[in-house]
Design an enzyme around this catalytic site. Structure first.
Site, mmCIF file in Angstrom:
data_model
loop_
_atom_site.group_PDB
_atom_site.id
_atom_site.type_symbol
_atom_site.label_atom_id
_atom_site.label_comp_id
_atom_site.label_asym_id
_atom_site.label_seq_id
_atom_site.Cartn_x
_atom_site.Cartn_y
_atom_site.Cartn_z
ATOM 1 N N HIS A 1 0.833 -1.201 0.000
ATOM 2 C CA HIS A 1 0.000 0.000 0.000
ATOM 3 C C HIS A 1 0.868 1.251 0.000
ATOM 4 O O HIS A 1 0.555 2.249 -0.652
ATOM 5 C CB HIS A 1 -0.906 0.013 1.234
ATOM 6 C CG HIS A 1 -2.097 -0.884 1.125
ATOM 7 N ND1 HIS A 1 -3.138 -0.631 0.263
ATOM 8 C CD2 HIS A 1 -2.417 -2.032 1.770
ATOM 9 C CE1 HIS A 1 -4.048 -1.581 0.384
ATOM 10 N NE2 HIS A 1 -3.635 -2.445 1.290
ATOM 11 N N GLU B 1 -13.681 -9.980 -8.945
ATOM 12 C CA GLU B 1 -12.449 -9.989 -8.154
ATOM 13 C C GLU B 1 -12.282 -11.284 -7.374
ATOM 14 O O GLU B 1 -11.279 -11.473 -6.688
ATOM 15 C CB GLU B 1 -12.445 -8.784 -7.203
ATOM 16 C CG GLU B 1 -13.693 -8.665 -6.364
ATOM 17 C CD GLU B 1 -13.793 -7.325 -5.647
ATOM 18 O OE1 GLU B 1 -12.756 -6.669 -5.442
ATOM 19 O OE2 GLU B 1 -14.926 -6.943 -5.292
ATOM 20 N N ASP C 1 -7.595 -7.666 -5.866
ATOM 21 C CA ASP C 1 -8.051 -8.840 -5.127
ATOM 22 C C ASP C 1 -8.026 -10.090 -5.980
ATOM 23 O O ASP C 1 -7.765 -11.189 -5.474
ATOM 24 C CB ASP C 1 -9.469 -8.607 -4.583
ATOM 25 C CG ASP C 1 -9.462 -7.900 -3.237
ATOM 26 O OD1 ASP C 1 -8.445 -7.995 -2.527
ATOM 27 O OD2 ASP C 1 -10.459 -7.258 -2.893
ATOM 28 N N CYS D 1 -10.350 -2.133 -13.160
ATOM 29 C CA CYS D 1 -10.278 -1.017 -12.219
ATOM 30 C C CYS D 1 -9.211 -1.211 -11.148
ATOM 31 O O CYS D 1 -9.132 -0.445 -10.196
ATOM 32 C CB CYS D 1 -11.631 -0.775 -11.545
ATOM 33 S SG CYS D 1 -12.194 -2.128 -10.503
#
Length: 576
Positions: free
Chosen positions: A191, A434, A458, A505
């Site tokens: 992240h 996902e 994911d 996305c």
């Protein structure tokens, strides 16, 4: 001091020159120290003041963030705020000071070690890893105990050298003027790395020797594109740094010229670039950059920033503003994607799930909580009267969930119309792909979907059974895996056969390096952070779609990551 070159892993592009500020690991090396009984109250006042200081710092940072930064950083801030309010942590520190007559510093260390012992006994590796969050909160408290006015002046012109970096710290450091960051550990897929790229903050991770070789005040040049760290650079290093900096400025000027240009391939095919968003600022930026619309509007911030579940009116106003802000372009609003791994103050998510990533999250949570999804659908449907909106449902596993949501949407549409609200004639409903099961069973429920959006973050994690935040799995967690490419190809083919629009996305949509690969697989819609939209547009304008499609078979024959990287190297055009 002589010149020395240290190697790490490139995590966020950019070149930085500055003096080093070395920060040792979070573990507290505090010697045992006691206080006289008469100083207990004063020591309690010290730790309580430190707690309040950290609370205010986190609140200030939360208020300053918006959009995608609020999404990436906010969940960490909210989790740390919850830990800071944890009675077990605070009462334990108070008790150690009162009964043990320990200094606040040593009480912090003892309480941290007590909690760590509990975490060490947990079997689940994900939950065991959350000790990092405890360490970050304890580290903030320890810093607040010893902070002087000079410490509050920030780190302008400096390069932070540390063991690891949390997303919350990155945003704060950039605001203070930090030039770049070097970490001894960390992953380019974490992240923090993703956030650093969004912030355009040079980041080198995995420079194992950095804490051993670099001292406070040393001059550093770091190259976030190659992962090299130069200690005490010579004249040639400085020239190379200036050259990279000038190239970066030139590139930014070139990209700015593309703000109003079409996202069109060399053979004349328009590729739709949607923007991921979470705020009015994001929506405004997407509009200014010429995005086709909002491809993913996150609604979690409404829930994560409140101690109560937001009512219909609160949600409606937020979604209405998105619809108005896009001035006729479509806004795709994703229903609540919240789970136990996010800091949820409303109490919706279960906090004791053994594996939150596989737990009650996304549509599962929305369907499990009575009235939650109906309220959100009503708010979105009402917003459709102010501009075109679509509804995107996360964490779909198969047909039953999608049909349940479809039936509920039909009820809501009839209900809202009957109440006299002005709404759109149609509100398209889409599924996020996902979960591997959804990708494999898609032919069985695509009839209930008006569009699809592939959440690759994911999907990669679940398909490869690899946590992207686990440093040990950095090489395994990658979208450059043959199984993922074949799964993407199958999803795109199924969508095209049934005439359904499909977009990507996840993070790969915003990485210009992956554009040839995605176009070859048949994708013509990408949803990405506005910060990378111009880079992706430039990459699209350098591609010939027909040529890439003709070479897709070669891409799918690749056996491993190296083979896919070779295909990309051969099919990545130079900047137009």
């Amino acid at each position: 001091m002589t010149r020395r070159v240290l190697s790490g892993t490139a995590a966020a592009r950019g070149s930085a020159l500055g003096r080093a500020r070395v920060r040792l690991p979070h573990a507290l090396d505090v010697a045992e120290a006691r206080i006289p009984a008469g100083e207990v109250d004063a020591e309690l006042d010290r730790i309580h003041a430190a707690v309040e200081t950290v609370r205010k710092e986190m609140h200030t940072l939360r208020e300053r963030l918006h959009g995608a930064l609020a999404h990436e950083v906010g969940e960490f801030l909210d989790l740390h705020a919850l830990l800071l309010d944890d009675p077990e942590l605070l009462q334990g520190i108070d008790a150690l000071i009162r009964t043990g007559l320990y200094t606040a510093d040593y009480a912090l260390r003892l309480q941290r070690d007590r909690i760590a012992a509990v975490f060490d006994g947990i079997d689940d590796p994900y939950l065991r890893s959350r000790i990092d969050d405890i360490d970050q909160v304890i580290g903030r408290l320890h810093a607040a105990l010893h902070r002087s006015e000079a410490d509050l002046q920030g780190v302008a012109g400096e390069i932070l050298v540390t063991d690891n970096i949390a997303p919350t710290e990155l945003a704060q450091l950039q605001a203070q003027g930090v030039m770049g960051v070097v970490t001894a550990a960390g992953s380019a897929l974490s992240h923090s790395a993703i956030l650093a790229r969004s912030l355009h903050l040079p980041l080198v991770v995995g420079a194992a020797q950095a804490l051993l070789k670099v001292n406070d005040g040393d001059v550093l040049v770091i190259d976030g594109g190659t992962g090299l760290v130069v200690l005490e650079p010579d004249a040639e290093d400085l020239r190379a740094h200036r050259h990279r900096a000038e190239e970066a400025k030139r590139e930014r000027r070139q990209l700015n010229r593309l703000r109003r240009e079409p996202s069109r391939t060399l053979d004349g095919v328009d590729i739709r670039l949607w923007a991921n968003a979470e705020s009015r600022e994001d929506v405004a930026e997407a509009h200014a950059l010429g995005a086709a619309g909002v491809g993913l509007y996150r609604t979690e911030f409404l829930f994560m920033g409140s101690r109560e579940i937001p009512d219909e009116e609160t949600q409606f106003r937020a979604y209405r503003d998105v619809a108005i802000g896009m001035t006729g372009r479509t806004a795709t609003i994703r229903t609540l994607d919240l789970g136990a791994d996010k800091a949820d103050r409303t109490g919706l998510a279960l906090r004791d799930e053994p594996n939150p990533a596989l737990g009650l999250r996304g549509v599962r949570l929305s369907l499990a909580r009575a009235g939650l999804l109906r309220t959100q659908l009503r708010a979105i449907v009402r917003a459709s009267g102010y501009g075109p909106v679509r509804i995107l449902v996360p964490m779909i596993s198969g047909a039953e969930e999608m049909r349940t949501v479809r039936n509920l949407l039909r009820e809501v549409l009839a209900e809202v119309r009957a109440q006299g609200h002005e709404i759109a004639a149609q509100v398209p409903l889409g599924a996020m792909i996902e979960v591997p099961a959804a990708a494999l069973s898609l032919p069985g429920f695509i009839g209930d979907c008006d569009f699809l959006s592939i959440g690759t973050n994911d999907l990669v994690q679940y398909l490869l059974a690899a946590d992207r935040n686990n440093e040990a799995l950095g090489e395994l967690y990658t979208p450059l895996h043959p199984a993922l490419l074949r799964l993407l190809r199958d999803v795109v083919r199924t969508a095209h056969r049934r005439g359904r629009p499909v977009a990507v996305c996840g993070e790969i949509a915003g990485d210009a390096a992956f554009v040839p690969l995605l176009l070859a697989l048949g994708l013509t819609e990408l949803s990405l952070h506005p910060a990378t939209l111009l880079e992706v547009r430039r990459a699209i304008r350098g591609c010939d779609l027909a040529t890439l499609r003709s070479r897709c078979a070669g891409l799918l024959r690749a056996r491993d990551r190296a083979g896919i990287e070779q295909w990309l190297a051969a099919n990545t055009p130079a900047h137009p």
